[in-house]
Design an enzyme around this catalytic site. Structure first.
Site, mmCIF file in Angstrom:
data_model
loop_
_atom_site.group_PDB
_atom_site.id
_atom_site.type_symbol
_atom_site.label_atom_id
_atom_site.label_comp_id
_atom_site.label_asym_id
_atom_site.label_seq_id
_atom_site.Cartn_x
_atom_site.Cartn_y
_atom_site.Cartn_z
ATOM 1 N N LYS A 38 0.840 -8.409 -5.085
ATOM 2 C CA LYS A 38 -0.242 -7.615 -4.508
ATOM 3 C C LYS A 38 0.241 -6.182 -4.298
ATOM 4 O O LYS A 38 1.441 -5.898 -4.354
ATOM 5 C CB LYS A 38 -0.694 -8.221 -3.178
ATOM 6 C CG LYS A 38 0.377 -8.210 -2.091
ATOM 7 C CD LYS A 38 -0.144 -8.807 -0.799
ATOM 8 C CE LYS A 38 0.923 -8.770 0.293
ATOM 9 N NZ LYS A 38 0.416 -9.261 1.593
ATOM 10 N N TYR A 65 10.088 23.347 9.421
ATOM 11 C CA TYR A 65 8.888 23.507 10.231
ATOM 12 C C TYR A 65 9.109 22.996 11.655
ATOM 13 O O TYR A 65 9.694 21.938 11.876
ATOM 14 C CB TYR A 65 7.726 22.723 9.626
ATOM 15 C CG TYR A 65 7.162 23.320 8.355
ATOM 16 C CD1 TYR A 65 6.597 24.590 8.338
ATOM 17 C CD2 TYR A 65 7.181 22.597 7.170
ATOM 18 C CE1 TYR A 65 6.078 25.125 7.178
ATOM 19 C CE2 TYR A 65 6.654 23.115 5.994
ATOM 20 C CZ TYR A 65 6.103 24.388 6.009
ATOM 21 O OH TYR A 65 5.586 24.922 4.850
#
Length: 376
Positions: A35, A265
């Site tokens: 899956k 950042y």
């Protein structure tokens, strides 16, 4: 040249891990769970490594068609069953087995016109409280399915919520056993954690198991791809598993920063001493978690070091103090194995990010080039 980031799928590791599962449950047949595009590895890329499976289990019809297109003629199981009536037509055409977990799916079968009866897996909600019939309604669902000419064999299935932890599977096993004790049909019970921890005691990382479960079918998922189902209690190495995915890149720049300088950042990292840092071509747009904090492990030229500063879209920054020879083009391993065999388990990176290895595998971005290595 292209951007240097790359994911490598190790087919030999898939074969090895699947054999470890077979050793844990030698009397059971084993599904290969593919899956989510084989947990991000790619169904077509993993197929050769999983040919020894007794069947493939997945979620949607498109993935089932892809497995059939690869030449697989054995069982394929839809783990969530069908979503609408017309899905049953494709189940008939592709010879798919499918889960039945609600009354509406029985209704669909009752109105489905087919010449070949379906093999179904009737799911009990034994405590997970997601899909499945409650124990009190389970036998009535079985009786209703058994009366339908559209249904051939009925297998019995449940899913454990706590197989990876201290609570274990004993309570759910007792519920399942009581409500199915005189019902015919094969049983499918164990996921990766239950297969490794609750089948053969001698296999369970040297520890005795607290409950024993015998399945006709086991459903190993994450363990097949080389991640531990109960990290950090046990590592993948504890279970004898090998990583099936490596995410690697290179240093594309270096910076010398002074004590007191910040990186990236938000300036979430400030150097306490003078440092040399490397800039790596990898960011959250590649699937590397933005939530990874300062200190997340990374390998540079096979040497363990740490991230510094915030993960950005296309870059991360790493401390080069432990590997002073590193320079432009040096190998960086974000998880998996280096060219020389040094290992950085994906579970360690996921744990630092506050998540699990499943998410990192499934989150590999489409823009990352992927190669398949069959013999390393």
């Amino acid at each position: 040249m292209p951007r240097p980031i790359q994911a490598t799928i190790h087919t030999h590791a898939l074969r090895h891990n699947f054999e470890r599962i077979r050793a844990a449950a030698p009397d059971a047949r084993s599904w290969a769970i593919v899956k989510a595009n084989a947990y991000g590895h790619g169904i077509e890329r993993v197929f050769d490594g999983l040919r020894a499976a007794d069947g493939f289990a997945l979620l949607d019809l498109d993935e089932a068609q892809r497995v059939r297109a690869l030449g697989w003629r054995g069982p394929i199981l839809l783990l969530e069953g069908v979503f609408e009536l017309r899905d049953l037509e494709l189940c008939s055409r592709l010879d798919l087995w499918h889960t039945v977990h609600c009354e509406e799916q029985i209704d669909m079968l009752a109105t489905h016109k087919t010449n070949v009866p379906h093999r179904v897996f009737l799911k009990m909600n034994s405590g997970m409280n997601r899909l499945g019939f409650t124990p009190q309604r389970y036998r009535a669902a079985w009786t209703r399915l058994n009366a339908l000419p559209q249904v051939d064999e009925i297998s019995l299935m449940t899913h454990f919520s706590d197989a990876d932890g201290a609570r274990g599977i004993a309570e759910q096993m007792a519920v399942f056993a009581e409500m199915t004790q005189d019902l015919p049909g094969e049983r499918s019970l164990s996921n990766s954690a239950a297969t490794l921890r609750n089948t053969v005691p001698a296999f369970a990382a040297g520890q005795q198991t607290v409950a024993y479960v015998a399945s006709d079918w086991v459903r190993p998922g994450i363990a097949v791809y080389g991640s531990s189902p109960d990290f950090p209690e046990h590592s993948a190495l504890d279970w004898g598993l090998q990583p099936c995915m490596t995410l690697s890149s290179k240093i594309i720049a270096t910076q010398a920063i002074l004590a007191g300088d910040s990186v990236g950042y938000g300036s979430i990292f400030t150097a306490s001493t003078d440092l040399r840092i490397g800039v790596v071509a990898c960011g959250y747009a590649d699937g590397y978690p933005r939530s990874c904090p300062n200190g997340t492990p990374v390998l540079v030229n096979g040497v363990r070091t740490r991230t510094v500063g915030r993960v950005s879209m296309d870059m991360i920054t790493v401390d080069l103090s432990p590997v002073p020879q590193a320079t432009l083009g040096s190998e960086v391993t974000l998880w998996g194995t280096t060219a020389k065999g040094e290992l950085l388990p994906i579970d360690e990176v996921a744990h630092a990010a506050g998540t699990v290895g499943y998410e990192l595998m499934c989150g590999l971005a489409q823009r990352v080039p992927v190669t398949v290595s069959a013999d390393d």
